[in-house]
Each structure stands twice: as structure tokens, then as C-alpha cells.
Design a protein around this motif. Structure first.
Motif, PDB file in Angstrom:
ATOM      1  N   PHE A 233      47.180 -32.254  28.124  1.00  0.00           N
ATOM      2  CA  PHE A 233      46.740 -32.003  26.752  1.00  0.00           C
ATOM      3  C   PHE A 233      47.819 -32.433  25.765  1.00  0.00           C
ATOM      4  CE2 PHE A 233      45.790 -29.749  22.906  1.00  0.00           C
ATOM      5  CZ  PHE A 233      44.418 -29.588  22.888  1.00  0.00           C
ATOM      6  N   GLY A 234      49.047 -32.022  26.040  1.00  0.00           N
ATOM      7  CA  GLY A 234      50.146 -32.387  25.147  1.00  0.00           C
ATOM      8  C   GLY A 234      50.423 -33.871  25.159  1.00  0.00           C
ATOM      9  N   TYR A 235      50.414 -34.464  26.341  1.00  0.00           N
ATOM     10  CA  TYR A 235      50.732 -35.888  26.453  1.00  0.00           C
ATOM     11  C   TYR A 235      49.694 -36.744  25.734  1.00  0.00           C
ATOM     12  CZ  TYR A 235      51.662 -40.462  28.414  1.00  0.00           C
ATOM     13  OH  TYR A 235      51.919 -41.795  28.556  1.00  0.00           O
ATOM     14  N   GLY A 353      43.185 -30.512  35.505  1.00  0.00           N
ATOM     15  CA  GLY A 353      44.094 -30.382  34.367  1.00  0.00           C
ATOM     16  C   GLY A 353      43.995 -31.571  33.433  1.00  0.00           C
ATOM     17  N   ARG A 354      43.842 -32.751  34.005  1.00  0.00           N
ATOM     18  CA  ARG A 354      43.697 -33.965  33.192  1.00  0.00           C
ATOM     19  C   ARG A 354      42.388 -33.923  32.403  1.00  0.00           C
ATOM     20  NH1 ARG A 354      43.845 -40.037  35.754  1.00  0.00           N
ATOM     21  NH2 ARG A 354      46.100 -39.840  35.645  1.00  0.00           N
ATOM     22  N   GLY A 355      41.334 -33.382  33.014  1.00  0.00           N
ATOM     23  CA  GLY A 355      40.060 -33.265  32.316  1.00  0.00           C
ATOM     24  C   GLY A 355      40.166 -32.360  31.102  1.00  0.00           C
ATOM     25  N   VAL A 356      40.826 -31.221  31.270  1.00  0.00           N
ATOM     26  CA  VAL A 356      41.062 -30.333  30.123  1.00  0.00           C
ATOM     27  C   VAL A 356      41.954 -31.040  29.105  1.00  0.00           C
ATOM     28  CG1 VAL A 356      42.120 -28.165  29.373  1.00  0.00           C
ATOM     29  CG2 VAL A 356      40.736 -28.226  31.456  1.00  0.00           C
ATOM     30  N   GLY A 357      42.991 -31.708  29.608  1.00  0.00           N
ATOM     31  CA  GLY A 357      43.891 -32.439  28.720  1.00  0.00           C
ATOM     32  C   GLY A 357      43.199 -33.554  27.972  1.00  0.00           C
ATOM     33  N   GLY A 358      42.091 -34.062  28.552  1.00  0.00           N
ATOM     34  CA  GLY A 358      41.349 -35.120  27.896  1.00  0.00           C
ATOM     35  C   GLY A 358      40.774 -34.714  26.552  1.00  0.00           C
TER      36      GLY A 358
END
Length: 412
Positions: A233-235, A353-358
């Protein structure tokens, strides 16, 4: 795999994993640079433009989960080759997209190909590198993404005005083709081939249940998921929107925005290398805490900067903390799950986690539209507090170096 397949050495495994993850980073960042051009050509509004990134990442979640299971069943090298071919096909189709919806479909399917890269590569590294150097090896793979981003930062401003966004998608095929030939003729890791037939034939649902098989394992899985979600999410929130913000609000040219990205990425590379070294010598969970606190402080401070020089210097320091933590995720997951579910765990936990970060680019875009970029960065800073809580309460705290065997225990 045929009898003529070459032995998978630590060096070759590293090159295969790094090249694949570099391709992943290159693809996502050229998309970030091209959003303005794509939007103008296809008449996309800001929400549609942001959704191209989001759905690429959602596709990576789906692909990661599917290919993680297939990797645990059929082999690391074989599935890495399959993911690269899928990515190449649909990236090529992006170059001929005629509107929003067909481009969205191609990006989602290309994302599915990308989804397997990180987890399968990390599982492969864990099975051919010595456990005492696993954090450093994990960090080297994490740097692959940054190398791809760095290439995108310099290549895109130069080529975009010459070949257009469609041509840039074709450029994205070259690292995919190279990555495929690096890995396709290698044998599987010995640790993978030694697992029993029953372990290899586990069903998809059975492997997923292994991630929550008891209270401690479920707690660990939840903690790792939170760390990966905050990380992504941050990245993505920063790296997708920051070049546009610098250009529109502070007058940075595309080249200057590329320089900001390059300097920030160099800070990230240093941070990842440092994390891997420190985590091989000290308790990994403590290194996570140092980085999480640093990310919180630096993102909060960055929201107040206006001077171009300060933005460059502090961007590197912010990058060190914000993305340096990715140097530890691969080793953390590998140390907590055995070979017959390792790639599944890597891809499920990281890609969820990447999906949420998306949703980071969408949330940041909404905050910028409704309030300000300052408010968006303050929101980003606050999520690292959640990271700290997860590390303190959910991640295992053992300090010893993991054994060289199947790593059936949980090690923080």
C-alpha cells in the motif's frame, strides 16, 4: 524436466529469481509513467487510469495464488516459465488495445502472469541457498524489482515520446523473453524433489488450510499478511502518484520526476541490502521494527517538504525505510512454512497483501482530489503504526538462525 536439464545452482537460481522480479518492477513502473499518455489517447478519467494499476495487482493476487499451488505441485522452474509466457502474451496485447475495457482485461491477465514471480522465486532461493544467508538472498531478490524500476525511470522518459505508450508495452516484452531463456532449462531444487508423492499431490484447499492449521500458524500468517499489505500500500501509493504530483504541483519535468524515482529507488536498494545483512546477524523482528518506525517518521516528514533538493535527498532516505523491509519477507515466509506449501504460502500471503496494497493508488488519488497530497501522505504514514503492532503481537520472535532442513518450525 528432462534428464538433460542443467543443475540449479545458487547463482543460477538467483539470476532467475532476480530477473523475473526485475521484469515485474519494470512493467508496473512504466505503467505509472504512461498513465497520462494512455489517458489522453483513450480518454480515461483519473479513476479509470488508477484502476489499470489496481487491476494489474488484483490479477497478480489471483495468479500468485494459482501458480503458488501449481509450483508446490509441479515444480518451481516449470511454473516460473509458465508465468513468464503468460505475462509476455498479454503485455503484447496491451500494445494493440483500443479502449479502456480491453486494456483492463489485458492488464489483469498480464498481472496474473506477474503474480507468481515473487513467491516462486523466493521459494526456489530458500531451497538452494544456505539458511544462514537466507535473509541476504531474499534481499537480493527484492533488489531485482528495484533494478526494473530503475530501468523504467531512465528508459521511459527517453522512449515514450519516440515510440509512444504502445511501443513501451512492446519494450516490456524483452526482459520477459530474456528471463524465460535464463530459467527454462534448469532442474528443480533438490529440496523440492525430495518431498513425498503425497505432499506433492496435496489439493489446493489442503495447502491453503496448512497456512492456518493451528493457532500459532494462523497468527503468523495474519501477521505476515498485514506486513505485506502495508508494504505494498505504501509503496504503490507513493511510486505511482509521486511523479505526477511532482510534475503538476511543483513543476518537475518528466525527466526530473524520473530522477526523483531513480534517487528514491537507489535509497530502496541500499535499504534492502542493509536489511538482509542486519537480519542475518540480529533478530529479524527487531530489524522490522526499526524500519517500520523509520518509514512512519520519514513519510510524515516528507509531506511537509517543498524544496526540490530536499525532496530528492529525503526521497532516498524515505525509500530506504519504506521499501527496505521487502528484503525480509521472502526469508520470513520460507522460515515459517515447509517445502510442500512454501510457494503457496509465499504467493498467497504476499499477493493478498499486494492486492490490498493495490488500492493504494486509488486511495491516494481520492485523498488528493478531496483534500490534498499532504493529507494523503499523512494517511500513508499512519499505516506503518499498524505494521508495528503486527510485528510486536503476531510475528514469531525467535532469534536463532533456521536449520538447514525442511524448516518445519516458526522463526521470526
Amino acid at each position: 524436466m528432462s534428464s538433460s536439464a542443467k543443475k540449479l545452482t545458487p547463482a543460477k537460481a538467483m539470476v532467475a529469481a532476480v530477473s523475473g522480479y526485475a521484469m515485474d518492477g519494470f512493467d508496473l513502473l512504466i505503467l505509472g509513467f504512461m498513465l497520462t499518455a494512455i489517458s489522453a489517447d483513450l480518454n480515461l478519467d483519473p479513476s479509470q487510469a488508477g484502476s489499470l494499476v489496481t487491476w494489474t495487482l488484483i490479477g497478480s493476487v489471483i495468479g500468485g495464488i494459482i501458480f503458488g499451488h501449481l509450483s508446490d505441485r509441479f515444480g518451481r522452474v516449470r511454473m516460473l516459465s509458465m508465468t513468464i509466457l503468460m505475462f509476455a502474451l498479454f503485455t503484447g496485447l496491451c500494445a494493440v488495445a483500443q479502449g479502456y475495457y480491453d486494456l483492463l482485461i489485458y492488464r489483469t491477465l498480464a498481472g496474473m502472469g506477474l503474480g507468481g514471480e515473487f513467491g516462486i522465486g523466493m521459494a526456489m532461493i530458500a531451497e538452494v541457498w544456505p539458511a544462514s544467508k537466507r535473509n541476504r538472498a531474499s534481499a537480493y531478490v527484492g533488489i531485482g524489482w528495484q533494478l526494473g524500476v530503475l530501468a523504467a525511470a531512465y528508459i521511459t522518459p527517453f522512449l515514450l515520446n519516440i515510440i509512444g505508450w504502445r511501443g513501451m508495452f512492446l519494450v516490456g516484452l524483452f526482459p520477459a523473453i530474456a528471463s524465460y531463456f535464463i530459467r527454462h532449462d534448469s532442474s528443480e531444487p533438490a529440496q523440492f524433489t525430495k518431498q513425498s508423492h503425497a505432499q506433492a499431490q496435496l489439493s489446493f484447499t489442503t495447502r491453503l488450510k496448512q497456512l492456518v492449521k493451528d493457532r500459532q500458524t494462523a497468527k503468523t500468517s495474519l501477521g505476515i499478511f498485514i506486513l505485506c499489505a502495508v508494504q505494498n500500500f505504501g509503496y504503490y501509493g507513493l511510486m505511482i502518484w509521486m511523479p505526477s504530483y511532482l510534475a503538476k504541483k511543483l513543476g518537475f519535468s518528466l525527466t526530473a520526476s524520473g530522477n526523483w524515482t531513480a534517487v528514491t529507488v537507489m535509497g530502496m536498494i541500499i535499504g534492502i541490502l542493509l536489511f538482509g545483512y542486519l537480519a542475518d546477524h540480529f533478530a529479524r523482528w527487531k530489524i522490522f521494527l526499526v524500519y517500520q518506525l523509520g518509514a512512519f517518521l520519514m513519510v510524515a516528514q516528507y509531506a511537509q517538504l517543498q524544496d526540490p533538493t530536499a525532496l530528492l535527498i529525503c526521497g532516498a532516505i524515505m525509500g530506504l525505510f519504506v521499501n527496505g523491509m521487502i528484503g525480509g519477507y521472502g526469508a520470513l515466509i520460507s522460515d515459517n512454512f515447509p517445502p510442500h506449501v512454501r510457494a503457496t504460502a509465499q504467493n498467497v500471503l504476499f499477493n493478498l497483501g499486494r492486492g490490498v496494497g493495490g488500492f493504494g493508488p486509488l486511495v491516494i488519488g481520492f485523498c488528493v482530489k478531496e483534500w490534498s497530497f499532504y493529507a494523503a501522505l499523512c494517511l500513508l504514514a499512519s499505516i506503518y503504526l499498524l505494521d508495528i503492532i503486527a510485528t510486536l503481537w503476531l510475528i514469531p520472535k525467535q532469534n536463532h538462525i533456521p536449520p538447514e532442513d525442511d524448516n518445519l518450525g516458526v522463526i521470526g
